[in-house]
Design an enzyme around this catalytic site. Sequence first.
Site, short mmCIF file in Angstrom:
data_model
loop_
_atom_site.label_atom_id
_atom_site.label_comp_id
_atom_site.label_asym_id
_atom_site.label_seq_id
_atom_site.Cartn_x
_atom_site.Cartn_y
_atom_site.Cartn_z
N THR A 17 0.86 -1.25 -0.09
CA THR A 17 -0.10 0.00 0.04
C THR A 17 0.80 1.29 0.10
OG1 THR A 17 -1.96 0.98 1.09
CG2 THR A 17 -0.15 0.26 2.58
N ARG A 54 -12.34 -6.48 -10.81
CA ARG A 54 -12.50 -7.26 -9.80
C ARG A 54 -13.91 -6.95 -8.80
NH1 ARG A 54 -7.17 -8.87 -8.06
NH2 ARG A 54 -7.42 -8.55 -5.78
N GLU A 172 -3.08 -15.02 -5.76
CA GLU A 172 -3.45 -14.39 -4.64
C GLU A 172 -3.81 -14.98 -3.63
OE1 GLU A 172 -5.35 -10.51 -5.41
OE2 GLU A 172 -5.50 -11.08 -7.59
#
Length: 229
Positions: A17, A54, A172
Site C-alpha cells: 500500500t 475485480r 493471490e
Amino acid sequence: MAETFGQPKPTLILHFTHIDNLPGILKADRLFSDSSVGPQLATNVGAVEIKARRRERRVPCPPGGFVADYVPFYFAPRSPMMYRIMCDHRDGKPGRYPGGEDPLVYLVSSVERVHAAGLRWVASDGNCAVGLTTFSTELDELSALVDWPLLRAEVWKDIPDDMDRVRRRAAEFLVHREFPLDLLLGYVVRTTERQEQVRRVFRDAGMIEPYGRVRPGWYYGNPRGEVRR
C-alpha cells in the site's frame, strides 16, 4: 523461512500500500477490502479498469461475493502489478498513479497466521481478474494450486512454450472483508529513508512499530530517479 522447491513454510503473504495510506490503516487497526475501504485509502495505486473487473468477478467458493470484497495479498514480491506501477512511473503514463514503487510499503503476514485466527480466506492460482483463474479454500491444496517455482523466478514473462506465466505469477491470497493488524509479522520498504518515514507514522499514531526490513530486491527500481519525500 524454510525454502523448498514447492510451497515455503511458513507461507508469507504480502499486501502493498502507499505510505500515505498508513495513518488511516493504523487508525482503523485493520485493512479493508476495496469494496469497503472508504476514506482509509488516501492514495490509490490501482488501475481503475482492473479494480472495475475485480468488482464484477465472482468468487465461486465460500464465502463467495466478489474479488473486491476481499483484502488482497500476493505470495511473492515483484508482482506483475508492481511491475506495471514501475512502468507507468517510468513512462509517465497519463491517467495512472504516477508515484512509482518507492512510496509503497509491503505489509507482511502468513497463511498460517490467518488460518489459525479463523479468518475466512480464498486462494487463487493466478490473477483474480482473469476468468481462467481458479480458487480454493483448502489449506492442503495450496501446494498444488500455486506455481511456487514461478513465484521464486526473477523472470516471469510469458514465453512461446507457456503463455500463462504472467497470470500465474499474480496468484493471490484473499482475506474476506478485513484483515486485523495484529496478524502482521512486519513490513518491508525499499530504502532506509522510507523506513524512517514509516517509523514516524507509527510514532505519530502512538503505536509500537512492528518488525521492519529494508529490501530493495523486493522492488524493480526507480528508473526515473524520482523519490518523493
